[in-house]
Enzyme design. Sequence first.
Site, PDB file in Angstrom:
ATOM      1  N   LYS A   1       0.869  -1.183   0.000  1.00 49.85           N
ATOM      2  CA  LYS A   1       0.000   0.000   0.000  1.00 49.85           C
ATOM      3  C   LYS A   1       0.902   1.228   0.000  1.00 49.85           C
ATOM      4  CE  LYS A   1      -1.661   2.792   2.905  1.00 49.85           C
ATOM      5  NZ  LYS A   1      -1.684   4.069   2.145  1.00 49.85           N
TER       6      LYS A   1
ATOM      7  N   SER B   1       4.534   7.891  10.557  1.00 47.37           N
ATOM      8  CA  SER B   1       4.626   8.647  11.812  1.00 47.37           C
ATOM      9  C   SER B   1       4.486   7.707  13.013  1.00 47.37           C
ATOM     10  CB  SER B   1       3.517   9.701  11.846  1.00 47.37           C
ATOM     11  OG  SER B   1       2.259   9.057  11.753  1.00 47.37           O
TER      12      SER B   1
ATOM     13  N   CYS C   1      13.293  11.152   7.543  1.00 45.14           N
ATOM     14  CA  CYS C   1      13.329  10.662   8.925  1.00 45.14           C
ATOM     15  C   CYS C   1      14.742  10.757   9.490  1.00 45.14           C
ATOM     16  CB  CYS C   1      12.837   9.231   8.986  1.00 45.14           C
ATOM     17  SG  CYS C   1      13.959   8.090   8.185  1.00 45.14           S
TER      18      CYS C   1
HETATM   19  P1  NAD Z   1       1.735   8.753   8.130  1.00 45.54           P
HETATM   20  O1  NAD Z   1       1.908   8.039   9.421  1.00 45.54           O
HETATM   21  O2  NAD Z   1       0.737   9.845   8.055  1.00 45.54           O
HETATM   22  O3  NAD Z   1       1.330   7.720   6.960  1.00 45.54           O
HETATM   23  C1  NAD Z   1       2.071   6.541   6.753  1.00 45.54           C
HETATM   24  C2  NAD Z   1       1.133   5.486   6.162  1.00 45.54           C
HETATM   25  O4  NAD Z   1       0.115   5.179   7.117  1.00 45.54           O
HETATM   26  C3  NAD Z   1       0.431   5.938   4.897  1.00 45.54           C
HETATM   27  O5  NAD Z   1       0.452   4.885   3.972  1.00 45.54           O
HETATM   28  C4  NAD Z   1      -0.981   6.278   5.361  1.00 45.54           C
HETATM   29  O6  NAD Z   1      -1.949   5.973   4.383  1.00 45.54           O
HETATM   30  C5  NAD Z   1      -1.181   5.383   6.566  1.00 45.54           C
HETATM   31  N1  NAD Z   1      -2.008   5.997   7.605  1.00 45.54           N
HETATM   32  C6  NAD Z   1      -2.079   7.321   7.912  1.00 45.54           C
HETATM   33  N2  NAD Z   1      -2.921   7.502   8.962  1.00 45.54           N
HETATM   34  C7  NAD Z   1      -3.363   6.277   9.331  1.00 45.54           C
HETATM   35  C8  NAD Z   1      -4.235   5.814  10.359  1.00 45.54           C
HETATM   36  N3  NAD Z   1      -4.823   6.643  11.217  1.00 45.54           N
HETATM   37  N4  NAD Z   1      -4.468   4.480  10.454  1.00 45.54           N
HETATM   38  C9  NAD Z   1      -3.877   3.612   9.601  1.00 45.54           C
HETATM   39  N5  NAD Z   1      -3.052   4.008   8.602  1.00 45.54           N
HETATM   40  C10 NAD Z   1      -2.782   5.320   8.468  1.00 45.54           C
HETATM   41  O7  NAD Z   1       3.203   9.271   7.695  1.00 45.54           O
HETATM   42  P2  NAD Z   1       3.590  10.221   6.488  1.00 45.54           P
HETATM   43  O8  NAD Z   1       3.156  11.615   6.817  1.00 45.54           O
HETATM   44  O9  NAD Z   1       3.159   9.627   5.206  1.00 45.54           O
HETATM   45  O10 NAD Z   1       5.189  10.133   6.552  1.00 45.54           O
HETATM   46  C11 NAD Z   1       5.975  10.945   7.382  1.00 45.54           C
HETATM   47  C12 NAD Z   1       6.368  10.219   8.640  1.00 45.54           C
HETATM   48  O11 NAD Z   1       7.078   9.019   8.306  1.00 45.54           O
HETATM   49  C13 NAD Z   1       7.333  11.020   9.499  1.00 45.54           C
HETATM   50  O12 NAD Z   1       6.961  10.903  10.840  1.00 45.54           O
HETATM   51  C14 NAD Z   1       8.683  10.362   9.251  1.00 45.54           C
HETATM   52  O13 NAD Z   1       9.623  10.493  10.278  1.00 45.54           O
HETATM   53  C15 NAD Z   1       8.268   8.932   9.074  1.00 45.54           C
HETATM   54  N6  NAD Z   1       9.283   8.182   8.377  1.00 45.54           N
HETATM   55  C16 NAD Z   1      10.083   7.356   9.116  1.00 45.54           C
HETATM   56  C17 NAD Z   1      11.110   6.654   8.512  1.00 45.54           C
HETATM   57  C18 NAD Z   1      11.998   5.768   9.324  1.00 45.54           C
HETATM   58  O14 NAD Z   1      12.868   5.108   8.761  1.00 45.54           O
HETATM   59  N7  NAD Z   1      11.841   5.715  10.635  1.00 45.54           N
HETATM   60  C19 NAD Z   1      11.314   6.774   7.140  1.00 45.54           C
HETATM   61  C20 NAD Z   1      10.470   7.609   6.400  1.00 45.54           C
HETATM   62  C21 NAD Z   1       9.455   8.317   7.040  1.00 45.54           C
END
Ligand code: NAD
Length: 494
Positions: free
Chosen positions: A172, A225, A285
């Site tokens: 996804k 996140s 990140c």
């Molecule tokens: P996000 O958490 O909003 O979304 C990530 C995924 O989760 C998406 O596919 C989204 O559709 C899904 N999602 C969103 N809300 C949801 C919910 N309530 N229930 C279930 N699924 C849900 O993150 P984002 O804004 O797309 O990405 C940025 C975040 O990702 C930042 O916090 C960043 O630090 C993190 N990140 C971490 C790493 C790492 O290696 N630790 C790498 C890249 C990004």
Amino acid sequence: MIVPNWIGGVWKVSRATDTVPVINPATQEILAHTPLGTVADVEEAVAAAGQAFVSWRKTPAIERVQYLFRFKTLLEAEQESISRILTQEHGKTLLESRGSVRRAIQMVETACGIPSLLQGESSEDIASGIDSISIRRPMGVFAGIAPFNFPAMVPFWFWPFAVACGNTYVLKASERVPLTSVKLFELLAQTGLPAGVMNLVQGGKIVVDALCQHPKVKGISFVGSTPVAKHVYATGCAHGKRVQALGGAKNVMVVLPDSLQTDTWQNRTLRTAVESVIGCAGERCLAGSVILCVGDKAYQTFQTGAARIAEQVCVGDGLASTTDMGPVISATAKQGICDLISRAVGEGARMLFDGREGVDALPGFFLRPTVLADIQSHMEIAQKEIFGPVILLGKVDSLEEAIAWINEIPYANTSTLFTASGAAARKFAYEVDPSMIGINIGVPAPMAFFSFGGSKESFFGDLKAHGKQSIHFFTDTYTTLYRWYDSDASIWGE
Ligand code: NAD
């Protein structure tokens, strides 16, 4: 255009009626609409993956990787077109997009080594006349859930390894940047990969929850996140799955005076630290966020130097060769960053360069780099992930004080020390909580053959992404003890 799913080797329209627009953040042009997929979409994809697993599991590893070799060649040939799509839907510069596609290719290259990486263990005569072998066996259907910030790279941290190990997969993508994945799946289709081995389902929470709860899904790899990482970890584990969930970050870089001892050292340390914060408009990140200077001289150098660099950054459409930094992903993200900056000033942060100014004439979600000084560890902006180009400068009196600051932050993704001292570097690497550490490296991103992932609130699970740990995550260990009898029923070898 409604972004399609790829299920069982065929492009399909989702059953969803709700969609979200995919917006080019540099122009605000609507590029497509992502369907917020349904439980039925997930059912269909998991069923296709489950069916494909029956023969994929039996396909020898050396044959499985032939598809990946072909895919690597296609990725190399199409690197530019993938990068352009990525820049259009995400905003980062073409140079940054190319770099992330290169990282994806490296994952595929590393996964091509699966015939060796998958090998198990064996011993003769573990008891009299008995031998034992232990093998790594694929488990079935795995699923990946990706964030918006690296649409080409992040999904590749997982699926090439999962599939090379003999599993089948449902991805996804982020609903905000689905077009890069569509392009990548078009290329994957050209490799002749058997139908159902790889599947793509578009959507948001409904799809995520359905994957985390599906009885046929054996494991979930999540990146996003921290609140959603926790939710995915808890839901997946409650439904009996393996989960590796990589969450948010708040990364600190520490500058010792010896890393500024000459003009060359000074320029290198300053550039490396500042570029860590503002690269990809801060949407990484592994981006540095707080730069902690040890002592007055280092602090003064960074105040002057960071503001000078910020001022010179050319902000614009990532497709233009003159652009140093692209926009942030959305109007909401931009507003959130601006509000955080205002509250930080209210808490006592000192504005050295205000990146909220000078961007009104640009059509997209642009910010210039902001530089704030006098950051204290208790401030909201020192604790929260910003995910934007905001350079925070603070002063401490010792390395010990800097380490204490880092270890009080709940996130623990990465941290960096700039120094010429081996002793200081060893102390830092030994004592900080974040599990990805840089010494004179602004973005300490491990390569495909090393495992990757933070700790504390930045990672939930046991086994991390790519590298050898990935092989363990995507396989189960089966141990067989052998005893053979001769024709007269005596034990052979005894
Ligand atoms: P996000 O958490 O909003 O979304 C990530 C995924 O989760 C998406 O596919 C989204 O559709 C899904 N999602 C969103 N809300 C949801 C919910 N309530 N229930 C279930 N699924 C849900 O993150 P984002 O804004 O797309 O990405 C940025 C975040 O990702 C930042 O916090 C960043 O630090 C993190 N990140 C971490 C790493 C790492 O290696 N630790 C790498 C890249 C990004």
